[in-house]
Design a protein around this motif. Sequence first.
Motif, PDB file in Angstrom:
ATOM      1  N   ALA A 184       0.814  -1.217   0.000  1.00  0.00           N
ATOM      2  CA  ALA A 184       0.000   0.000   0.000  1.00  0.00           C
ATOM      3  C   ALA A 184       0.852   1.273   0.000  1.00  0.00           C
ATOM      4  CB  ALA A 184      -0.931   0.006   1.200  1.00  0.00           C
ATOM      5  N   GLY A 185       2.182   1.118  -0.032  1.00  0.00           N
ATOM      6  CA  GLY A 185       3.046   2.292  -0.098  1.00  0.00           C
ATOM      7  C   GLY A 185       3.493   2.852   1.238  1.00  0.00           C
ATOM      8  N   ALA A 186       3.281   2.116   2.307  1.00  0.00           N
ATOM      9  CA  ALA A 186       3.745   2.579   3.620  1.00  0.00           C
ATOM     10  C   ALA A 186       5.268   2.559   3.649  1.00  0.00           C
ATOM     11  CB  ALA A 186       3.185   1.695   4.723  1.00  0.00           C
ATOM     12  N   THR A 187       5.850   3.464   4.422  1.00  0.00           N
ATOM     13  CA  THR A 187       7.304   3.531   4.554  1.00  0.00           C
ATOM     14  C   THR A 187       7.677   3.435   6.032  1.00  0.00           C
ATOM     15  OG1 THR A 187       7.303   5.946   4.703  1.00  0.00           O
ATOM     16  CG2 THR A 187       7.540   4.983   2.500  1.00  0.00           C
ATOM     17  N   GLU A 188       8.961   3.270   6.280  1.00  0.00           N
ATOM     18  CA  GLU A 188       9.499   3.187   7.644  1.00  0.00           C
ATOM     19  C   GLU A 188       8.709   2.186   8.489  1.00  0.00           C
ATOM     20  OE1 GLU A 188      10.697   6.953   9.402  1.00  0.00           O
ATOM     21  OE2 GLU A 188      10.487   7.895   7.422  1.00  0.00           O
ATOM     22  N   ILE A 189       8.418   1.032   7.900  1.00  0.00           N
ATOM     23  CA  ILE A 189       7.672  -0.026   8.576  1.00  0.00           C
ATOM     24  C   ILE A 189       8.610  -0.729   9.554  1.00  0.00           C
ATOM     25  CG2 ILE A 189       6.378  -2.162   8.262  1.00  0.00           C
ATOM     26  CD1 ILE A 189       5.813  -1.160   5.361  1.00  0.00           C
ATOM     27  N   ALA A 213       3.431   8.924   3.742  1.00  0.00           N
ATOM     28  CA  ALA A 213       3.859  10.281   3.381  1.00  0.00           C
ATOM     29  C   ALA A 213       2.718  11.116   2.816  1.00  0.00           C
ATOM     30  CB  ALA A 213       5.012  10.211   2.385  1.00  0.00           C
ATOM     31  N   GLU A 214       1.882  10.517   1.963  1.00  0.00           N
ATOM     32  CA  GLU A 214       0.807  11.300   1.344  1.00  0.00           C
ATOM     33  C   GLU A 214      -0.240  11.748   2.350  1.00  0.00           C
ATOM     34  OE1 GLU A 214      -0.452   7.011   1.075  1.00  0.00           O
ATOM     35  OE2 GLU A 214       1.381   8.054   0.567  1.00  0.00           O
TER      36      GLU A 214
END
Length: 174
Positions: A109-114, A130-131
């Motif tokens: 889904a585009g999540a970061t810093e998981i 981020a969005e």
Amino acid sequence: MKKLLCVVMALCLTMACALAEEAPALNWEDFAPALEAGGVTGQFYTFDEIAVAIWMPEGLNPVELTEEDVANGYIGYFAPDDQSAAVSIVYVDVNGMSLEDYTAQLESAGATEIEPGTVNGLPCVSYKLAEQDSVSIAFTTEAGYILEVTCTPLSVENAELVWGAVVASIQPAA
């Protein structure tokens, strides 16, 4: 101002120590003394759907949920009067999905810093979107649900410290 600076420094040190470990572990007892010393006030809210308590700083007020909100899994929403920030608490049936499976969905889904971790002994995964300018933390439950707490915005000064305290407060209700 000096008290706030002391709180910020103490929270930074606590977060840095937690992040230095392999799987970050946050504990409310590490944050509470720094908040108290800095005169930062708030209160715990309990969510009967899952018997969890979460601390909210003064100024983040409960917002009445609509029927649609409840149908979408919201069990709590907090914001200041000017709506410049928010904390949402969602409790959703995911048919017994594991935290690892949920983590895989976050990646797609585009999540970061998981990052996996623990909060007050509860296994969780944290991530950023981020969005949405947000940070979220998710827990799985024995009932096959995901409890997710999302804090926004991240882009304002000291946001990660305030949101760190909110996240570190998540614990079973007494």
